[in-house]
Design a protein around this motif. Sequence first.
Motif, PDB file in Angstrom:
ATOM      1  N   LEU A 174     -55.987  -6.165 -72.522  1.00  0.00           N
ATOM      2  CA  LEU A 174     -55.303  -5.437 -71.466  1.00  0.00           C
ATOM      3  C   LEU A 174     -55.403  -6.227 -70.167  1.00  0.00           C
ATOM      4  N   HIS A 175     -54.330  -6.191 -69.405  1.00  0.00           N
ATOM      5  CA  HIS A 175     -54.359  -6.942 -68.150  1.00  0.00           C
ATOM      6  C   HIS A 175     -53.404  -6.313 -67.148  1.00  0.00           C
ATOM      7  N   TRP A 176     -53.827  -6.320 -65.910  1.00  0.00           N
ATOM      8  CA  TRP A 176     -52.995  -5.921 -64.783  1.00  0.00           C
ATOM      9  C   TRP A 176     -53.036  -7.086 -63.796  1.00  0.00           C
ATOM     10  N   PRO A 177     -52.204  -8.108 -64.004  1.00  0.00           N
ATOM     11  CA  PRO A 177     -52.279  -9.316 -63.170  1.00  0.00           C
ATOM     12  C   PRO A 177     -52.043  -9.017 -61.700  1.00  0.00           C
ATOM     13  N   ARG A 178     -52.759  -9.772 -60.864  1.00  0.00           N
ATOM     14  CA  ARG A 178     -52.565  -9.677 -59.409  1.00  0.00           C
ATOM     15  C   ARG A 178     -51.759 -10.895 -58.958  1.00  0.00           C
ATOM     16  N   GLU A 179     -50.470 -10.845 -59.218  1.00  0.00           N
ATOM     17  CA  GLU A 179     -49.613 -11.997 -58.965  1.00  0.00           C
ATOM     18  C   GLU A 179     -48.599 -11.762 -57.844  1.00  0.00           C
ATOM     19  N   ILE A 180     -48.570 -10.566 -57.301  1.00  0.00           N
ATOM     20  CA  ILE A 180     -47.579 -10.234 -56.279  1.00  0.00           C
ATOM     21  C   ILE A 180     -48.167 -10.449 -54.892  1.00  0.00           C
ATOM     22  N   ASP A 181     -47.431 -11.154 -54.050  1.00  0.00           N
ATOM     23  CA  ASP A 181     -47.799 -11.251 -52.645  1.00  0.00           C
ATOM     24  C   ASP A 181     -46.522 -11.195 -51.812  1.00  0.00           C
ATOM     25  N   LEU A 212     -56.320   1.203 -78.763  1.00  0.00           N
ATOM     26  CA  LEU A 212     -55.746   1.421 -77.434  1.00  0.00           C
ATOM     27  C   LEU A 212     -56.353   2.677 -76.816  1.00  0.00           C
ATOM     28  N   PRO A 213     -56.935   2.574 -75.618  1.00  0.00           N
ATOM     29  CA  PRO A 213     -57.525   3.761 -74.986  1.00  0.00           C
ATOM     30  C   PRO A 213     -56.471   4.836 -74.712  1.00  0.00           C
ATOM     31  N   ALA A 214     -56.918   6.080 -74.695  1.00  0.00           N
ATOM     32  CA  ALA A 214     -56.000   7.192 -74.422  1.00  0.00           C
ATOM     33  C   ALA A 214     -55.476   7.137 -72.993  1.00  0.00           C
ATOM     34  N   THR A 215     -56.322   6.733 -72.069  1.00  0.00           N
ATOM     35  CA  THR A 215     -55.933   6.582 -70.673  1.00  0.00           C
ATOM     36  C   THR A 215     -56.416   5.228 -70.186  1.00  0.00           C
ATOM     37  N   PHE A 216     -55.839   4.777 -69.073  1.00  0.00           N
ATOM     38  CA  PHE A 216     -56.150   3.447 -68.569  1.00  0.00           C
ATOM     39  C   PHE A 216     -56.647   3.516 -67.135  1.00  0.00           C
ATOM     40  N   GLU A 217     -57.609   2.662 -66.833  1.00  0.00           N
ATOM     41  CA  GLU A 217     -58.076   2.454 -65.481  1.00  0.00           C
ATOM     42  C   GLU A 217     -58.031   0.942 -65.232  1.00  0.00           C
ATOM     43  N   PRO A 218     -57.059   0.464 -64.441  1.00  0.00           N
ATOM     44  CA  PRO A 218     -56.856  -0.978 -64.301  1.00  0.00           C
ATOM     45  C   PRO A 218     -58.120  -1.773 -63.978  1.00  0.00           C
ATOM     46  N   ASP A 219     -58.964  -1.283 -63.083  1.00  0.00           N
ATOM     47  CA  ASP A 219     -60.167  -2.054 -62.746  1.00  0.00           C
ATOM     48  C   ASP A 219     -61.184  -2.031 -63.883  1.00  0.00           C
ATOM     49  N   ALA A 220     -61.401  -0.873 -64.474  1.00  0.00           N
ATOM     50  CA  ALA A 220     -62.410  -0.746 -65.521  1.00  0.00           C
ATOM     51  C   ALA A 220     -61.948  -1.352 -66.841  1.00  0.00           C
ATOM     52  N   ARG A 227     -59.546  -3.779 -67.280  1.00  0.00           N
ATOM     53  CA  ARG A 227     -59.008  -5.137 -67.228  1.00  0.00           C
ATOM     54  C   ARG A 227     -59.753  -6.039 -68.212  1.00  0.00           C
ATOM     55  N   TYR A 228     -59.013  -6.799 -68.996  1.00  0.00           N
ATOM     56  CA  TYR A 228     -59.518  -7.749 -70.001  1.00  0.00           C
ATOM     57  C   TYR A 228     -60.035  -7.073 -71.281  1.00  0.00           C
ATOM     58  N   LEU A 229     -59.936  -5.755 -71.394  1.00  0.00           N
ATOM     59  CA  LEU A 229     -60.439  -5.087 -72.591  1.00  0.00           C
ATOM     60  C   LEU A 229     -59.688  -5.594 -73.816  1.00  0.00           C
ATOM     61  N   PRO A 230     -60.396  -6.080 -74.858  1.00  0.00           N
ATOM     62  CA  PRO A 230     -59.717  -6.534 -76.068  1.00  0.00           C
ATOM     63  C   PRO A 230     -59.248  -5.334 -76.899  1.00  0.00           C
ATOM     64  N   VAL A 231     -58.003  -5.384 -77.335  1.00  0.00           N
ATOM     65  CA  VAL A 231     -57.441  -4.289 -78.117  1.00  0.00           C
ATOM     66  C   VAL A 231     -56.672  -4.858 -79.305  1.00  0.00           C
ATOM     67  N   ALA A 232     -56.509  -4.010 -80.319  1.00  0.00           N
ATOM     68  CA  ALA A 232     -55.676  -4.325 -81.483  1.00  0.00           C
ATOM     69  C   ALA A 232     -54.768  -3.134 -81.727  1.00  0.00           C
ATOM     70  N   VAL A 233     -53.475  -3.385 -81.821  1.00  0.00           N
ATOM     71  CA  VAL A 233     -52.512  -2.304 -82.012  1.00  0.00           C
ATOM     72  C   VAL A 233     -51.606  -2.634 -83.194  1.00  0.00           C
ATOM     73  N   THR A 234     -51.144  -1.594 -83.844  1.00  0.00           N
ATOM     74  CA  THR A 234     -50.178  -1.706 -84.936  1.00  0.00           C
ATOM     75  C   THR A 234     -48.958  -0.885 -84.565  1.00  0.00           C
ATOM     76  N   GLY A 235     -47.789  -1.444 -84.808  1.00  0.00           N
ATOM     77  CA  GLY A 235     -46.579  -0.719 -84.464  1.00  0.00           C
ATOM     78  C   GLY A 235     -45.358  -1.586 -84.627  1.00  0.00           C
ATOM     79  N   GLU A 236     -44.409  -1.419 -83.704  1.00  0.00           N
ATOM     80  CA  GLU A 236     -43.126  -2.102 -83.809  1.00  0.00           C
ATOM     81  C   GLU A 236     -42.783  -2.800 -82.505  1.00  0.00           C
ATOM     82  N   MET A 237     -42.497  -4.094 -82.605  1.00  0.00           N
ATOM     83  CA  MET A 237     -42.031  -4.854 -81.443  1.00  0.00           C
ATOM     84  C   MET A 237     -40.552  -4.562 -81.250  1.00  0.00           C
TER      85      MET A 237
END
Length: 223
Positions: free
Chosen positions: A129-136, A50-58, A60-70
């Motif tokens: 990672l995803h930031w869907p554009r579903e709102i109108d 998981l990146p330390a910081t996020f940029e939605p455009d840059a 978007r779609y980045l494959p990640v693997a995380v370990t933790g607790e749901m």
Amino acid sequence: MGRLAFLLIFGLSGAAILIGLGVWQVQRLAWKEGVLAEIDSRIAADPVGLPATFEPDADRYLPVAVTGEMLGQELHVLVSVKRVGAGYRVIAPFETETGRRVMVDRGFVPTDAKNTARMLGAMDVTGNLHWPREIDSYTPEPDVAGNTWFARDVPAMADALGTEPVLIVAKSQTDPSVTPLPVDTSGIPNDHLEYAITWFSLALIWVAMTAYFLWRSRARTES
């Protein structure tokens, strides 16, 4: 002859414009297919942390693997899946082993499983990672009381769940009863081929109509 010349010039000019629009759409098709291929390649790449910081455009779609607790709190997004029907995307908070809280789109459940208990606790999640554009302007406000959302509004959902404004769309299964809906390019419109066919068809019709009017005008002149 003046009328015939005018019809010929008008007809050829119109056909040239329509053919030009068709060619432009073919070029746009090639460009769009290149963009989609690049996105597909990015989606299928090896996952990273998981990146330390996020940029939605840059990112978007980045494959990640995380370990933790749901974690247990969920938000439900009303959706419809082809050949399955209506149901919900399950959006849940996830706390990584480093203490960060993000959201995970666990996947799809049918309407009658909306409030079914799902697996929680320690797990590994692989996704994008995803930031869907579903709102109108037509998207209804969430039904907070009924816990029903009508789009994946990442900032608003993050506020509701107390997480960072980032969504991991799971590719791996996080519960036997939840069907993952991983990101892909099927929802990205690519109608340029249909547009090209339309313009070329109009050009053909334009040429045919021009030929018809030329024939009628010439027949009238010779009669």
